[in-house]
Write an enzyme that holds these catalytic residues in place. Structure first.
Site, PDB file in Angstrom:
ATOM      1  N   ALA A  54       0.828  -1.124  -0.147  1.00 28.14           N
ATOM      2  CA  ALA A  54       0.028  -0.115  -0.187  1.00 28.14           C
ATOM      3  C   ALA A  54       0.704   1.330  -0.027  1.00 28.14           C
ATOM      4  O   ALA A  54       0.553   1.913  -0.796  1.00 28.14           O
ATOM      5  CB  ALA A  54      -1.078   0.050   1.085  1.00 28.14           C
ATOM      6  N   ASP A 246      -3.966  -2.682   3.921  1.00 26.62           N
ATOM      7  CA  ASP A 246      -4.182  -1.772   2.486  1.00 26.62           C
ATOM      8  C   ASP A 246      -5.382  -0.652   3.008  1.00 26.62           C
ATOM      9  O   ASP A 246      -5.362   0.530   2.283  1.00 26.62           O
ATOM     10  CB  ASP A 246      -4.522  -2.679   1.535  1.00 26.62           C
ATOM     11  CG  ASP A 246      -3.446  -3.437   1.249  1.00 26.62           C
ATOM     12  OD1 ASP A 246      -3.202  -4.454   1.736  1.00 26.62           O
ATOM     13  OD2 ASP A 246      -2.885  -2.795   0.084  1.00 26.62           O
ATOM     14  N   LYS A 257      -4.055  -8.701   2.523  1.00 26.15           N
ATOM     15  CA  LYS A 257      -3.957  -9.770   1.600  1.00 26.15           C
ATOM     16  C   LYS A 257      -4.659 -11.080   2.165  1.00 26.15           C
ATOM     17  O   LYS A 257      -4.919 -11.335   3.227  1.00 26.15           O
ATOM     18  CB  LYS A 257      -2.355 -10.149   1.717  1.00 26.15           C
ATOM     19  CG  LYS A 257      -2.030 -11.224   0.734  1.00 26.15           C
ATOM     20  CD  LYS A 257      -2.613 -10.887  -0.696  1.00 26.15           C
ATOM     21  CE  LYS A 257      -1.932  -9.639  -1.323  1.00 26.15           C
ATOM     22  NZ  LYS A 257      -2.767  -9.334  -2.583  1.00 26.15           N
TER      23      LYS A 257
HETATM   24  O1  MRU Z   1      -0.902  -7.285  -3.587  1.00 26.65           O
HETATM   25  P1  MRU Z   1       0.159  -6.789  -2.567  1.00 26.65           P
HETATM   26  O2  MRU Z   1       1.338  -7.304  -2.602  1.00 26.65           O
HETATM   27  O3  MRU Z   1       0.366  -5.210  -3.010  1.00 26.65           O
HETATM   28  O4  MRU Z   1      -0.275  -6.657  -1.200  1.00 26.65           O
HETATM   29  C1  MRU Z   1       0.255  -6.218   0.060  1.00 26.65           C
HETATM   30  C2  MRU Z   1      -0.341  -6.199   1.396  1.00 26.65           C
HETATM   31  O5  MRU Z   1      -1.441  -7.084   1.442  1.00 26.65           O
HETATM   32  C3  MRU Z   1       0.327  -5.636   2.335  1.00 26.65           C
HETATM   33  O6  MRU Z   1       0.149  -6.266   3.599  1.00 26.65           O
HETATM   34  C4  MRU Z   1      -0.102  -4.268   2.503  1.00 26.65           C
HETATM   35  O7  MRU Z   1      -0.286  -3.654   1.238  1.00 26.65           O
HETATM   36  C5  MRU Z   1       0.422  -3.422   3.686  1.00 26.65           C
HETATM   37  S1  MRU Z   1       1.943  -2.977   2.938  1.00 26.65           S
HETATM   38  C6  MRU Z   1       2.872  -2.030   4.152  1.00 26.65           C
END
Ligand code: MRU
Length: 367
Positions: A54, A246, A257
């Site tokens: 994110a 996110d 995720k």
């Molecule tokens: O699909 P992605 O790889 O962008 O998903 C990332 C995540 O789910 C992270 O845990 C989230 O963005 C937090 S990042 C500090």
């Protein structure tokens, strides 16, 4: 954080007004950097997950606006750029936050002043991300230190076993990470720790990215299949879980995720503290009920039906793991209700996942 012993960030501007990124689709087997020269490059890098996580998506989008303003700085170009970037991935609210911050700053300015202002603002957002994550690391360190001391007091070795899901490390931000910032802070403070790394199907951000960055930094870790966490918790092998997010709603529901919710359920059932590390910019105060209201990204079936990895001949190849013709569903994220969250670790300190605490954390300083 370190790559081959050298301090490295995930995104950086070049002297000739381009931006470079680490192509995260090539990790862990190849370390490749990419040059972004215009807004379309930035949008593609976000959509195709060459950058992901994110906070990093937000910073890349801010630079995308800045790159665009170098070429066309009219009102129409500004609106079209912002509208296009904000759609590159739907779930992470940081993307919208960063784009709207750029739009708000640039809209009142004359076109001739926009390119320079945009470049400086994108750099500011990137620097702030680093400082925010450093602060998250310090607040999370206190939790890890407490657990370490409690274990020592019980005559235990003091080793802290932490579980994380996906990649919320420095690769998901500009530097330090969110969920992994406390890990790096504790590691640097000399607290013995070990990280259980969920592989995180379908794109394997845990196996490919979290394991890689922890290894680069020398942090002890073990990769586990996504279904192993509950078993480990039942056997006392997990002292705490920290994940990133996110989007967090005003009532404290946490979107992260896919698979995060199941880890939180297992943690609750086994009395394992379950923390969410996040910058305050990940709050979406417009939403309440995360399960009903947060848009969940659905990605291509091929990410489920196929997997890629390093073959014995040294080549990275993609293979199919399902029968020809079986349909696959690919939901990118899920929502963990606030009742399963022990606390939010923010740059402003620890905050309960609950409406009143979130509102007062938000008003404690100007955003
Ligand atoms: O699909 P992605 O790889 O962008 O998903 C990332 C995540 O789910 C992270 O845990 C989230 O963005 C937090 S990042 C500090």
């Amino acid at each position: 954080m370190n790559v081959n012993g050298n301090p490295t960030r995930t995104i950086w501007p070049t002297a000739d007004f381009a931006v470079e990124i680490i192509d995260q689709t090539r990790l862990p087997h190849e370390f490749v950097t990419l040059r972004l020269e215009n807004m379309r490059d930035a949008e593609r890098a976000i959509r195709d997950m060459q950058v992901r996580g994110a906070p990093l998506i937000g910073v890349t989008a801010a630079y995308g606006v800045a790159l665009s303003m170098r070429h066309h700085a009219s009102d129409a170009a500004l609106q079209a750029t912002c509208d296009m970037l904000v759609k590159a991935r739907p779930t992470a609210v940081n993307l919208r936050w960063a784009v709207e911050r750029m739009r708000a700053l640039l809209s009142p300015l004359p076109a001739a002043a926009r390119a320079e202002a945009a470049w400086q603002e994108a750099a500011r957002i990137a620097e702030q991300d680093v400082e925010i994550n450093r602060a998250i690391g310090q607040h999370g360190l206190e939790i890890i230190r407490d657990i370490h001391r409690q274990k020592l007091a019980r005559g235990n070795s003091g080793m802290v076993n932490l579980l994380t899901h996906c990649n919320a490390g420095w690769l998901a931000t500009v530097d330090w990470g969110t969920a992994l910032a406390p890990v790096y802070a504790a590691f640097e403070a000399g607290i013995p720790l070990h990280v259980w790394v969920d592989e995180t199907r379908p794109r394997n951000q845990g196996a490919s990215l979290t394991a890689w960055e922890l290894a680069q930094h020398g942090v002890p870790h073990t990769v586990i299949v996504d279904n192993a966490g509950g078993h480990l918790m039942q056997h006392g092998l997990v002292d705490l879980a920290i994940v990133g997010t996110d989007r967090v709603t005003a009532q404290g529901d946490v979107c992260n995720k896919i698979g995060t919710y199941l880890k939180a359920l297992a943690a609750k059932d086994n009395g394992v503290p379950f923390y969410v590390a996040m910058p305050v910019s990940t709050l979406d105060m417009d939403l309440q009920d995360g399960v009903q209201e947060i848009p969940i990204e659905e990605r291509g079936q091929d990410e489920v039906t196929h997997i890629s990895g390093l073959c014995d001949d040294g080549q990275v190849r993609r293979v199919m793991v399902t029968p020809q013709g079986s349909r696959a569903a690919n939901y990118g994220f899920d929502v963990t209700p606030a009742r399963l969250v022990s606390g939010l670790i923010t740059e402003r300190g620890r905050v309960a996942a609950e409406a009143g605490a979130i509102q007062s954390a938000l008003s404690s300083k100007d955003k």
